[in-house]
Design a protein around this motif. Structure first.
Motif, PDB file in Angstrom:
ATOM      1  N   ASP A 195      -8.351   3.312 -20.941  1.00 19.02           N
ATOM      2  CA  ASP A 195      -7.387   2.887 -19.933  1.00 19.02           C
ATOM      3  C   ASP A 195      -6.086   2.493 -20.613  1.00 19.02           C
ATOM      4  O   ASP A 195      -6.067   2.165 -21.813  1.00 19.02           O
ATOM      5  CB  ASP A 195      -7.937   1.708 -19.127  1.00 19.02           C
ATOM      6  CG  ASP A 195      -8.994   2.136 -18.125  1.00 19.02           C
ATOM      7  OD1 ASP A 195      -9.054   3.335 -17.797  1.00 19.02           O
ATOM      8  OD2 ASP A 195      -9.775   1.273 -17.671  1.00 19.02           O
TER       9      ASP A 195
ATOM     10  N   ASP B 262      -4.375  -0.158 -20.231  1.00 24.59           N
ATOM     11  CA  ASP B 262      -4.160  -1.601 -20.384  1.00 24.59           C
ATOM     12  C   ASP B 262      -5.226  -2.242 -21.262  1.00 24.59           C
ATOM     13  O   ASP B 262      -5.409  -3.453 -21.255  1.00 24.59           O
ATOM     14  CB  ASP B 262      -4.135  -2.297 -19.013  1.00 24.59           C
ATOM     15  CG  ASP B 262      -5.421  -2.097 -18.226  1.00 24.59           C
ATOM     16  OD1 ASP B 262      -6.305  -1.347 -18.697  1.00 24.59           O
ATOM     17  OD2 ASP B 262      -5.553  -2.687 -17.133  1.00 24.59           O
ATOM     18  N   VAL B 263      -5.943  -1.421 -22.026  1.00 28.50           N
ATOM     19  CA  VAL B 263      -7.033  -1.916 -22.868  1.00 28.50           C
ATOM     20  C   VAL B 263      -6.754  -1.546 -24.317  1.00 28.50           C
ATOM     21  O   VAL B 263      -6.440  -0.388 -24.617  1.00 28.50           O
ATOM     22  CB  VAL B 263      -8.392  -1.327 -22.437  1.00 28.50           C
ATOM     23  CG1 VAL B 263      -9.496  -1.751 -23.412  1.00 28.50           C
ATOM     24  CG2 VAL B 263      -8.743  -1.778 -21.025  1.00 28.50           C
TER      25      VAL B 263
ATOM     26  N   ARG C 238      -9.186  -6.247 -25.863  1.00 30.04           N
ATOM     27  CA  ARG C 238      -8.226  -7.072 -25.131  1.00 30.04           C
ATOM     28  C   ARG C 238      -7.634  -6.332 -23.943  1.00 30.04           C
ATOM     29  O   ARG C 238      -7.373  -5.131 -24.033  1.00 30.04           O
ATOM     30  CB  ARG C 238      -7.091  -7.504 -26.064  1.00 30.04           C
ATOM     31  CG  ARG C 238      -7.484  -8.564 -27.082  1.00 30.04           C
ATOM     32  CD  ARG C 238      -6.366  -8.779 -28.073  1.00 30.04           C
ATOM     33  NE  ARG C 238      -6.353  -7.733 -29.092  1.00 30.04           N
ATOM     34  CZ  ARG C 238      -5.358  -7.537 -29.943  1.00 30.04           C
ATOM     35  NH1 ARG C 238      -4.277  -8.309 -29.878  1.00 30.04           N
ATOM     36  NH2 ARG C 238      -5.420  -6.591 -30.849  1.00 30.04           N
ATOM     37  N   ASN C 239      -7.445  -7.061 -22.858  1.00 30.51           N
ATOM     38  CA  ASN C 239      -6.745  -6.520 -21.702  1.00 30.51           C
ATOM     39  C   ASN C 239      -5.273  -6.911 -21.802  1.00 30.51           C
ATOM     40  O   ASN C 239      -4.941  -8.098 -21.893  1.00 30.51           O
ATOM     41  CB  ASN C 239      -7.356  -7.045 -20.402  1.00 30.51           C
ATOM     42  CG  ASN C 239      -6.767  -6.361 -19.184  1.00 30.51           C
ATOM     43  OD1 ASN C 239      -5.612  -6.577 -18.840  1.00 30.51           O
ATOM     44  ND2 ASN C 239      -7.556  -5.530 -18.532  1.00 30.51           N
TER      45      ASN C 239
ATOM     46  N   GLU D 257      -2.829  -6.142 -19.578  1.00 32.95           N
ATOM     47  CA  GLU D 257      -2.128  -5.983 -18.309  1.00 32.95           C
ATOM     48  C   GLU D 257      -1.023  -7.019 -18.119  1.00 32.95           C
ATOM     49  O   GLU D 257       0.065  -6.705 -17.629  1.00 32.95           O
ATOM     50  CB  GLU D 257      -3.131  -6.081 -17.167  1.00 32.95           C
ATOM     51  CG  GLU D 257      -2.530  -5.817 -15.805  1.00 32.95           C
ATOM     52  CD  GLU D 257      -3.577  -5.957 -14.707  1.00 32.95           C
ATOM     53  OE1 GLU D 257      -3.956  -4.936 -14.129  1.00 32.95           O
ATOM     54  OE2 GLU D 257      -4.012  -7.087 -14.444  1.00 32.95           O
TER      55      GLU D 257
END
Length: 341
Positions: free
Chosen positions: A154, A156-157, A283-284, A286
């Motif tokens: 993704d 945002d990862v 870690r995210n 976003e």
């Protein structure tokens, strides 16, 4: 007497020297003739010779220095700042062959020039603009993917290089399964209704383990991209209508494939669609996005929609789903065969 002996010996030494010189001269003449013959046999076209030499060197390099590698497949929408950060991060990880960016910002030019302005880069990056913003765009069998192993991420990862490299070694042992960092599970009520959830289902149903590994941070085999493209149109329509659930449909597909023709040596306990690798640094990002765009998982009806997808998929596949449970998990700092995820 000594002087006489030396004087008598000199003619013999001279004859030996002349004999050796004669044979040495013959050897040098023969060697020179052989060299001239070889030079005449070489092609006169310098460019042709250079081309052949270059190809030979390239082939030797490819045969001796081409380690196993994988492709990073990264779908993005409205998070250009995070994308550039992720490209910088993943391009420096060992064994990455290239990065394929599925660009879902329809009508917006990808930041190709900006990225290229900071060359050189360790690996090539392909930006693939899409004609529509669809969740399942990332699950196409892109010709740019040249490796069997594909790391789907993704936008945002961020997963650490150590976690990625370790998961890749695990995938090499279990290439027919989804090897990833985010496990999920489902439950089936007595009425036959499916519910989707994560760890909170433990307390309600007393379950352990997982039945899915999400593909937003996971290794998959390229062959599953081809299979996904050939899924029934009704499955594709469900994903497009909900803009969700492509990862659930993908897990169902892999589980059905493993159940249909399980790989040799794999036990029934390990026929789950996915294999969970416990990450140590995932870690995210976003909250760091300047656009402020929030993922769909924040929506209040997100979990209900995914449960809806499970039940729709069950209807499409004859009223039940093949989603075996597993409690098998692997960690860089120890292996756990019967632990909760």
């Amino acid at each position: 007497m000594r002087r006489f002996f030396v004087w008598k010996l000199l003619p013999s030494i001279g004859r030996q020297f002349r004999t050796r010189s004669y044979f040495t001269l013959l050897f040098l003449v023969a060697f020179f003739a052989l060299g001239v013959t070889l030079l005449r046999a070489l092609p006169n076209d310098k460019s042709s010779w250079e081309k052949k030499t270059s190809n030979a060197v390239s082939n030797r390099h490819a045969l001796s220095n081409h380690p196993p590698s994988f492709t990073v497949l990264l779908q993005t929408y409205n998070r250009t700042d995070l994308l550039l950060k992720l490209l910088h991060h993943y391009s420096a990880i060992p064994n990455v062959d290239r990065i394929v960016v599925v660009w879902n910002n329809v009508g917006v030019t990808p930041p190709i020039d900006l990225w290229n302005s900071f060359q050189p880069h360790p690996v090539p990056v392909d930006f693939l603009p899409q004609s529509a913003n669809k969740m399942r765009n990332r699950l196409q069998n892109f010709r740019e993917i040249r490796t069997e192993a594909v790391l789907v991420m993704d936008d945002d990862v961020m997963t650490s290089a150590g976690d990625v490299s370790f998961a890749y070694t695990v995938w090499q042992e279990f290439p027919d399964q989804i090897v990833g960092f985010v496990p999920r599970r489902h439950v089936v009520a007595e009425s036959g209704v499916y519910s989707y959830g994560s760890h909170e289902l433990d307390s309600d149903y007393g379950l352990a383990g997982y039945s899915m590994v999400l593909i937003g941070a996971a290794f998959i085999h390229k062959k599953y991209l081809r299979l996904f493209e050939r899924l029934p149109p009704a499955v594709h329509r469900l994903i497009d209508d909900t803009q969700n659930c492509d990862d659930i449909a993908f897990n169902v597909m892999v589980a059905r494939e493993l159940n249909r023709s399980p790989p040799s040596g794999i036990s029934p306990r390990q026929r789950a669609a996915g294999l969970y690798v416990r990450p140590h640094d995932l870690r995210n990002l976003e909250s760091e996005a300047e656009s402020g765009y929030r993922g769909m998982w924040h929506a209040a009806d997100h979990m209900l929609e995914r449960s809806y997808c499970l039940n729709r998929l069950a209807d499409m596949y004859g009223g039940r789903l093949t989603l075996p449970y597993s409690n098998f998990q692997v960690s860089r700092f120890g292996r756990c065969f019967a632990c909760k995820s």
